[in-house]
Enzyme design. Structure first.
Site, PDB file in Angstrom:
ATOM      1  N   GLU A   1      37.615  46.454  36.963  1.00 47.73           N
ATOM      2  CA  GLU A   1      37.847  45.422  37.969  1.00 47.73           C
ATOM      3  C   GLU A   1      38.694  46.081  39.056  1.00 47.73           C
ATOM      4  OE1 GLU A   1      40.803  42.569  37.359  1.00 47.73           O
ATOM      5  OE2 GLU A   1      39.857  41.045  38.586  1.00 47.73           O
TER       6      GLU A   1
ATOM      7  N   ASP B   1      40.501  45.297  33.109  1.00 53.63           N
ATOM      8  CA  ASP B   1      41.251  44.380  33.963  1.00 53.63           C
ATOM      9  C   ASP B   1      42.190  45.152  34.901  1.00 53.63           C
ATOM     10  OD1 ASP B   1      41.921  41.501  34.325  1.00 53.63           O
ATOM     11  OD2 ASP B   1      43.929  42.215  33.831  1.00 53.63           O
TER      12      ASP B   1
HETATM   13  O1  TEU Z   1      42.361  39.403  37.955  1.00 54.35           O
HETATM   14  C1  TEU Z   1      43.060  40.163  38.926  1.00 54.35           C
HETATM   15  C2  TEU Z   1      42.788  39.502  40.203  1.00 54.35           C
HETATM   16  O2  TEU Z   1      42.174  40.066  41.051  1.00 54.35           O
HETATM   17  C3  TEU Z   1      43.107  38.054  40.246  1.00 54.35           C
HETATM   18  O3  TEU Z   1      44.515  37.986  40.304  1.00 54.35           O
HETATM   19  C4  TEU Z   1      42.490  37.433  41.469  1.00 54.35           C
HETATM   20  O4  TEU Z   1      42.610  38.283  42.566  1.00 54.35           O
HETATM   21  C5  TEU Z   1      43.193  36.188  41.841  1.00 54.35           C
HETATM   22  O5  TEU Z   1      43.463  35.512  40.682  1.00 54.35           O
HETATM   23  C6  TEU Z   1      42.279  35.422  42.766  1.00 54.35           C
HETATM   24  O6  TEU Z   1      42.592  34.055  42.753  1.00 54.35           O
HETATM   25  C7  TEU Z   1      42.473  39.875  36.634  1.00 54.35           C
HETATM   26  C8  TEU Z   1      41.822  38.835  35.734  1.00 54.35           C
HETATM   27  O7  TEU Z   1      40.432  38.734  36.050  1.00 54.35           O
HETATM   28  C9  TEU Z   1      42.540  37.524  35.989  1.00 54.35           C
HETATM   29  O8  TEU Z   1      41.911  36.458  35.286  1.00 54.35           O
HETATM   30  C10 TEU Z   1      43.975  37.691  35.521  1.00 54.35           C
HETATM   31  O9  TEU Z   1      44.698  36.520  35.878  1.00 54.35           O
HETATM   32  C11 TEU Z   1      44.648  38.901  36.200  1.00 54.35           C
HETATM   33  O10 TEU Z   1      43.828  40.050  36.280  1.00 54.35           O
HETATM   34  C12 TEU Z   1      45.848  39.332  35.376  1.00 54.35           C
HETATM   35  O11 TEU Z   1      45.383  39.831  34.150  1.00 54.35           O
END
Ligand code: TEU
Ligand code: CA
Length: 599
Positions: free
Chosen positions: A299, A245
Site C-alpha cells: 500500500e 500496510d
Molecule cells: O491506510 C493508510 C492510509 O492511507 C489511510 O490512513 C488513508 O489514507 C486514510 O485513512 C484515508 O481516509 C492503512 C490501512 O488501509 C488503514 O485502514 C489503516 O487505518 C492505516 O493504514 C493504519 O494501519
C-alpha cells in the site's frame, strides 16, 4: 562463447537500461515471455478484498468472522475471482479495526480461532483460489507485548523496538510548572501530533496513526527479524502472500527534524521513502519472499509513479506490485471530494502505461476499506444509473492494464451510507477529526458530516448485503457492529445472483473474458481520445487479439465516432443490452459500456 562475442554481449548488456537486464534473462526454466512480460499467476489474477468485520457474521454476535468468510467461498468462486485479500484477522483491541495488532500469531477472538483460519485457507485452496493476508508492520497495537515492555523503562530490552524521544521545552504552565512539547511537528494521519507523551518514563513515542498504534523502529535488526519470523509463520501455513500496510513508511530519519510547512501539508509523502526503505524491502525479500511462490502488494502511500519501478521492478527484488494512490484520489482535494474529471484519470492510466513497463507490474483499483463506495464516488448511484454505471466501472477495472483489485460489495453496486450524525460513525479517523475540527469550532458539524457522506471510510465498511432479510442477511444479531445500509432490501447478493442481468453476473462475465484473453492482461494499452470529457475509449492489443473498450462516463446519450483506423469486428459485451455491429459513429446510452473485438 568466443571471448570477442562474449565481450560484445557484455557491452550490449551494459548499454541496456537497468530494468531490462532482469533476473528473467538468467532463468531459462521460466515460461516464454508474452509481449515482453514474464507470465505469472498474480499478474493474471483478479483479486477480491474481504474486510472480515463486515463480510458475514456466522455466530450472531453482530461482527463478521472467519467462518462467515468460509461460508461464502462458493459465492466468490462463482464470481470468478482467483485471489482473496483478507484484511487483518489477527488479535487486536480494534482501535483501528484490526490495523492495530496485539498478537501476530493469534486470530482475533471476535473473528474465531486458528482452526477457523486453517479451514478457510483449506477451502480457498480446494477451490483453486489463493489467499493473501494483510501485513501491518509499520506499527503494532500499544497492547502488543513488545510495546507493553518497551514503555516500562528506558533500559527495557524492548525499548528500541519503538521510537522514544525527549520532548522539547515548552512554555511554563499556568501552575508555574515547566511543560514539554512533542519532539517535532510530525502530524498524525488521525489528527493531532504523531507523538504521545508517556509519563511513566517522561518521553514521547511516535505513532503516525492512532495513539494506540505505536510505530515500530525498523532500524532495530531485532524488529526486522521479528517481522520476518511472523511472515514465515503464515507463509509456512500456506498463505499465498501479503498486502503490506503503509509499507513505504517503515524507515524513519531517527533525528526527526521538523517538517517544512509544505511537508506538513503533504505529510504522507514526507513520511514515505525513508533512508533505508529499499534496503529493508530488499532484505525482507532476500530473507523471506524469495523463498516462497508468493504475491506481494504494497500500500504505497507517498510513492510517486516515477518512484514505483524502484519498489516493483523485477530486478529490484522488493515487491511484486503496489497500490499507487493517484487514480483513487484523483477526485479528492485533501479530505474533500472535488468534481470528477475524466481526462485527469485517463491521463493517469496512460502515465502508468508509460512509466510501468514489462519489468514493473501495475495494479488497478478504485475502492477499498479506506475509501467511499465505488459506484457512489466514480459512477452515479441514482436509481436510474446505479446499475449501468456500476457495470461500466467494472468494465474499466477489468480491462485496464495491471492486476485488478475488487472490493467486497462493489459487485452488487453497494452504495455510500446516508450518515446523519457523528453517532453513525465507527472510524477512529472520523472520531479524532470530529474532536479536532468540530468540537474546536473550526468546522460546523453540518459541513463535517456532509463531507463525510462522500468521503468516509465507513461508507465501505457497512455490512455486506446478502439478502433482503433482517440486517441484509449479514447477521442475526439485533444490532450489527455498524448499521446496514437501509437499501439492502433492493441491493443484495441474493437478488443479484437471481437476476441474469445483474452487476454480479456482468462482473463475472467480465472476469471470464479477462481470463480468456491475454490481451487484457499482457496486451498493449492505448487511449484513443485522451481529451474527450465524457468518453473513455481505449484498445488492448496482443498480436491478433485486439479489443476496443468504449465507456460513456456521463448520464446523457453520447455519439462517438471511432477513429478511421479502428475496424470493428464484433460486439463482445454491452452493459445495457446493445446488440448488433455498429461502425463509424456509436450512439451510446447514458453510462453505457461496450467491448468490441477489432479486426
Ligand atoms: O491506510 C493508510 C492510509 O492511507 C489511510 O490512513 C488513508 O489514507 C486514510 O485513512 C484515508 O481516509 C492503512 C490501512 O488501509 C488503514 O485502514 C489503516 O487505518 C492505516 O493504514 C493504519 O494501519
Ligand atoms: Ca460473528
Amino acid at each position: 562463447m568466443k571471448s570477442s562475442i562474449l565481450n560484445a554481449v557484455l557491452v550490449l548488456a551494459a548499454m541496456l537500461p537497468l530494468s531490462s537486464v532482469s533476473s528473467r534473462a538468467t532463468n531459462p526454466a521460466a515460461p516464454a515471455l508474452v509481449n515482453g512480460y514474464q507470465p505469472t499467476w498474480w499478474k493474471e489474477a483478479v483479486v477480491y478484498q474481504v474486510y472480515p468485520r463486515s463480510f458475514k457474521d456466522s455466530n450472531g454476535d453482530g461482527i463478521g468472522d472467519i467462518p462467515g468468510v468460509t461460508s461464502k467461498l462458493d459465492y466468490l468462486q462463482k464470481l470468478g475471482v482467483n485471489v482473496i485479500w483478507l484484511s487483518p484477522h489477527y488479535d487486536s483491541p480494534n482501535a483501528d479495526n484490526g490495523y492495530d495488532i496485539r498478537d501476530y500469531r493469534k486470530v482475533m477472538a471476535e473473528f474465531g480461532t486458528m482452526a477457523n483460519f486453517d479451514t478457510l485457507l483449506a477451502g480457498v485452496k480446494q477451490r483453486h483460489m489463493r489467499l493473501i493476508i494483510d501485513l501491518v508492520v509499520n506499527h503494532t497495537s500499544d497492547e502488543h507485548h513488545w510495546f507493553v515492555e518497551s514503555r516500562k523503562s528506558k533500559d527495557n530490552p524492548y525499548r528500541d523496538y519503538y521510537f522514544w524521544r525527549d520532548g522539547k521545552p515548552g512554555p511554563v504552565g499556568a501552575d508555574g510548572k515547566p511543560t514539554t512539547l512533542p519532539p517535532n511537528n510530525d502530524p498524525s494521519f488521525f489528527s493531532g501530533s504523531a507523538w504521545q507523551f508517556d509519563p511513566k518514563t517522561d518521553q514521547y513515542y511516535l505513532h503516525y496513526f492512532a495513539v494506540k498504534q505505536p510505530d515500530l523502529n525498523w532500524d532495530n535488526p531485532k524488529v526486522r527479524e521479528e517481522v520476518y519470523s511472523l511472515m514465515r509463520f503464515w507463509l509456512d501455513k500456506g498463505v499465498d502472500g501479503f498486502r503490506m500496510d503503509v509499507i513505504p513508511l517503515i524507515s524513519k530519519n531517527p533525528a526527526f527534524p521538523d517538517l517544512t510547512p509544505d511537508q506538513v501539508r503533504h505529510y504522507g509523502d514526507a513520511y514515505a521513502n525513508g533512508p533505508h526503505m529499499h534496503d529493508y524491502l530488499q532484505e525482507m525479500n532476500r530473507n523471506v519472499m524469495s523463498k516462497y511462490d508468493v504475491m506481494t502488494v504494497g500500500e504505497a502511500l507517498g510513492i510517486s509513479l516515477k518512484q514505483t519501478p524502484l519498489m516493483v521492478g523485477d530486478n529490484r527484488h522488493e515487491l511484486n506490485m503496489i497500490f499507487n494512490f493517484d487514480a483513487i484520489r484523483s477526485n479528492r482535494d485533501g479530505s474533500k471530494l472535488k468534481a470528477f474529471d475524466l481526462p485527469t484519470i485517463k491521463a493517469i492510466y496512460t502515465h502508468h502505461a508509460e512509466q510501468l513497463d514489462a519489468y514493473s507490474w501495475d495494479t488497478v483499483f478504485l475502492s477499498n476499506h479506506d475509501n467511499p463506495r465505488l459506484v457512489s464516488t466514480f459512477g452515479d448511484d441514482s436509481p436510474e444509473f446505479r446499475v449501468p454505471s456500476a457495470k461500466l466501472l467494472a468494465t474499466m477495472l477489468l480491462t485496464l492494464r495491471g492486476t485488478p483489485f475488487l472490493y467486497q460489495g462493489d459487485e452488487l453496486g453497494m452504495t455510500n451510507y446516508p450518515f446523519r450524525g457523528i453517532g453513525d460513525f465507527d472510524d477512529i479517523e472520523v472520531k479524532n477529526a470530529y474532536k479536532a475540527n468540530v468540537l474546536t469550532g473550526k468546522v460546523s458539524e453540518e459541513m463535517f458530516i456532509s463531507n463525510l457522506r462522500h468521503t468516509s471510510r465507513d461508507n465501505s465498511r457497512t455490512p455486506m448485503q446478502w439478502d433482503s432479510s433482517a440486517n441484509g442477511g449479514f447477521s442475526t444479531a439485533t444490532k450489527p457492529w455498524l448499521a446496514v445500509n437501509p437499501n439492502y432490501t433492493e441491493i443484495n447478493a441474493a437478488a443479484e445472483v437471481a437476476d441474469p442481468n445483474s452487476i454480479y453476473h456482468y462482473t463475472s462475465k467480465l472476469i471470464a473474458l479477462r481470463h480468456a484473453h491475454q490481451a487484457f492482461v499482457y496486451g498493449d494499452y492505448k487511449d484513443l481520445d485522451p481529451a474527450d470529457k465524457s468518453i473513455f475509449a481505449y484498445t488492448r492489443t496482443l498480436g491478433a487479439e485486439r479489443f476496443l473498450v468504449v465507456l460513456n462516463f456521463s448520464s446523457g446519450p453520447m455519439a462517438y465516432t471511432l477513429p478511421a483506423e479502428v475496424k470493428v469486428d464484433s460486439l463482445v459485451m454491452s452493459n445495457v443490452g446493445t446488440t448488433g455491429l455498429v461502425t463509424g459513429t456509436l450512439n451510446l446510452a447514458g453510462w453505457e459500456a461496450r467491448i468490441y473485438k477489432l479486426k
